[in-house]
Write an enzyme that holds these catalytic residues in place. Structure first.
Site, mmCIF file in Angstrom:
data_model
loop_
_atom_site.group_PDB
_atom_site.id
_atom_site.type_symbol
_atom_site.label_atom_id
_atom_site.label_comp_id
_atom_site.label_asym_id
_atom_site.label_seq_id
_atom_site.Cartn_x
_atom_site.Cartn_y
_atom_site.Cartn_z
ATOM 1 N N HIS A 1 -2.409 2.854 -5.860
ATOM 2 C CA HIS A 1 -3.010 1.403 -5.473
ATOM 3 C C HIS A 1 -2.997 0.521 -6.445
ATOM 4 O O HIS A 1 -3.253 -0.694 -6.187
ATOM 5 C CB HIS A 1 -4.271 1.567 -4.690
ATOM 6 N N ARG B 1 -0.703 -2.521 -6.611
ATOM 7 C CA ARG B 1 -0.831 -3.529 -5.545
ATOM 8 C C ARG B 1 -1.832 -4.319 -6.318
ATOM 9 O O ARG B 1 -1.763 -5.588 -6.104
ATOM 10 C CB ARG B 1 -1.465 -3.031 -4.497
ATOM 11 N N ARG C 1 0.866 -1.140 -0.164
ATOM 12 C CA ARG C 1 0.171 -0.031 -0.064
ATOM 13 C C ARG C 1 0.810 1.142 0.015
ATOM 14 O O ARG C 1 1.936 1.127 0.549
ATOM 15 C CB ARG C 1 -0.990 0.190 1.211
ATOM 16 N N HIS D 1 -3.990 -9.776 3.735
ATOM 17 C CA HIS D 1 -5.404 -9.782 4.078
ATOM 18 C C HIS D 1 -5.658 -10.617 5.279
ATOM 19 O O HIS D 1 -5.005 -11.904 5.601
ATOM 20 C CB HIS D 1 -5.835 -10.484 2.820
ATOM 21 N N LYS E 1 -2.118 -2.244 7.665
ATOM 22 C CA LYS E 1 -3.298 -1.989 7.954
ATOM 23 C C LYS E 1 -3.842 -3.165 9.014
ATOM 24 O O LYS E 1 -3.367 -4.214 8.774
ATOM 25 C CB LYS E 1 -4.209 -2.584 6.530
ATOM 26 N N TYR F 1 -9.157 -10.655 -6.678
ATOM 27 C CA TYR F 1 -8.355 -10.999 -7.898
ATOM 28 C C TYR F 1 -8.656 -12.010 -8.801
ATOM 29 O O TYR F 1 -8.043 -11.858 -10.100
ATOM 30 C CB TYR F 1 -6.786 -11.020 -7.324
#
Length: 435
Positions: free
Chosen positions: A382, A385, A251, A408, A276, A417
């Protein structure tokens, strides 16, 4: 003497800081609060009832406390009651001690249906978010929704807020403002936090509220040729930033917060701290940019030495690291890997420190590069990514591996994705015996 409960002391210290009380006075403020709690316990007064303050003020006078000491005690206990007002009613207006009589005065107030003061609400919101170490973006977002609610209810006294006010506000967002599903969910979470942790109450039943249905999101992805074209249009140091965004799936905030110690050339590993959700993870360094990273490190060493020569205050550190490790801010390992060009003056300290590259500068450079390269896609920082994850899928990497590399928590987030690449699944029915 009665000790201050741990949960109360944490809130109390946060309020002292939020109200700008100098650090050297915090001990005395806590001391007056302890005296007050001890007084209430010893003489059978209810410390949640502000009427006990009158007796406490008289006791301080009996003990020959000076006028300024009584005024400081007044301020200290006023902060305590600000915390209590977030939890319970009725609401009281706490007046300053009279200069001549040094008497505590209390006036009971009727909550206002409009134009009430929400200052303590926003102070409480700031304190609760900082206590949980949430990001500044979360604070800005939650404060924004609280202000929108305040405007919608015409600054009704927070004590009068009910679940119906939230229901009407969320319905207003969905029906009249027609905001997106993600904005509705963000508003809901922000107000849930406000009610539970600041107003100390629950939403209650929130049935029949129109909610926009969140549609499946398929991110924009660049091809490898498009990635190279965009990076080719970027100048130093933005080109290296973009290479790390794509090469490591970072990120933008994670990339810009990298420090010298986060890159291990010997092991070929890059470590992301406090990503995150406050999670750490490691990803492999792209071998093709090792030499560029080492050149960047040499520039950082040179810039750092110049900063030390002019007596700068060091880099910015998170949390209380600056207090815990006195010299850490000036050590090379804590310097930003992508430092800002100019030093930043910290008014409270009267010295200059160095921050990292600002995200808006990187975003602007990437948008310009996308236009210059004539890429017909809505691409941002972004997007690199997204492209990283999609290209790993194309290379037949396991979805769980990609989930770990991206950081994640839920594999369902990574599964988006699978919609960005062409399916290679054979759909014709067949028996494995015939393979």
């Amino acid at each position: 003497m009665k000790a201050i409960p741990n949960h109360l002391q944490a809130s109390y210290d946060a309020y002292l800081t939020a109200k700008g009380i100098p650090k050297q006075h915090h001990f005395n403020y806590r001391k007056w609060l302890r005296y007050y709690l001890d007084f209430c316990s010893k003489y059978g007064h209810i410390h949640s009832n502000p009427q006990s303050l009158i007796q406490f003020g008289n006791k301080l006078k009996e003990k020959k406390q000076t006028a300024w000491q009584i005024r400081q005690a007044s301020d200290a206990i006023a902060i305590y009651y600000e915390i209590q007002e977030q939890k319970q009613g009725p609401q009281y207006k706490f007046h300053q001690v009279n200069e001549k009589t040094t008497q505590f005065t209390i006036k009971k107030e009727t909550p206002k249906a409009q134009n009430a003061d929400w200052t303590n609400v926003f102070k409480g919101l700031t304190s609760e978010i900082k206590l949980r170490h949430y990001s500044p973006k979360t604070l800005a977002s939650y404060s924004g929704w609280a202000r929108k609610l305040q405007s919608f209810v015409k600054s009704k006294d927070p004590k009068l807020l009910s679940s119906q006010d939230v229901k009407k506000f969320l319905t207003h967002l969905a029906v009249e403002r027609n905001v997106s599903a993600s904005s509705q969910n963000q508003a809901f979470n922000a107000l849930l936090f406000l009610y539970r942790h600041v107003l100390k109450t629950e939403f209650g039943e929130l049935k029949n509220i129109p909610r926009a249905k969140r549609k499946p999101y398929i991110p924009a992805v660049l091809s490898r040729e498009e990635v190279d074209a965009v990076i080719g249009m970027l100048h130093e140091p933005f080109d290296l930033v973009a290479k790390l965004l794509y090469g490591c799936g970072l990120r933008l905030s994670e990339c810009l917060r990298l420090r010298v110690q986060d890159i291990n050339f010997e092991s070929g590993v890059l470590t992301i701290h406090d990503g995150k959700g406050k999670k750490d993870r490691s990803v492999p360094l792209p071998k093709t940019i090792i030499s560029e990273l080492k050149i960047q490190l040499e520039k950082i060493v040179e810039l750092h030495q110049k900063d030390l020569d002019i007596g700068y205050g060091g880099t910015f550190l998170v949390g209380r690291l600056d207090k815990k490790y006195k010299n850490a801010a000036k050590e090379l390992v804590w310097q930003w890997f992508f430092p800002a060009k100019n030093l930043t003056l910290v008014p409270d300290e009267g010295q200059y420190r160095r921050y990292h590259l600002h995200p808006t500068h990187v975003q602007k450079a990437i948008r310009t590069a996308v236009r210059t390269a004539k890429i017909p896609k809505r691409a941002s920082a972004h997007t690199f990514r997204h492209s990283y994850a999609s290209h790993l899928l194309l290379a037949n990497y396991d979805i769980r591996t990609i989930q770990k590399l991206l950081g994640h928590s839920d594999v369902r987030t990574t599964m988006i994705y699978t919609h960005t690449i062409e399916s290679r699944t054979i759909k014709d029915a067949a028996s494995p015996l015939d393979f």
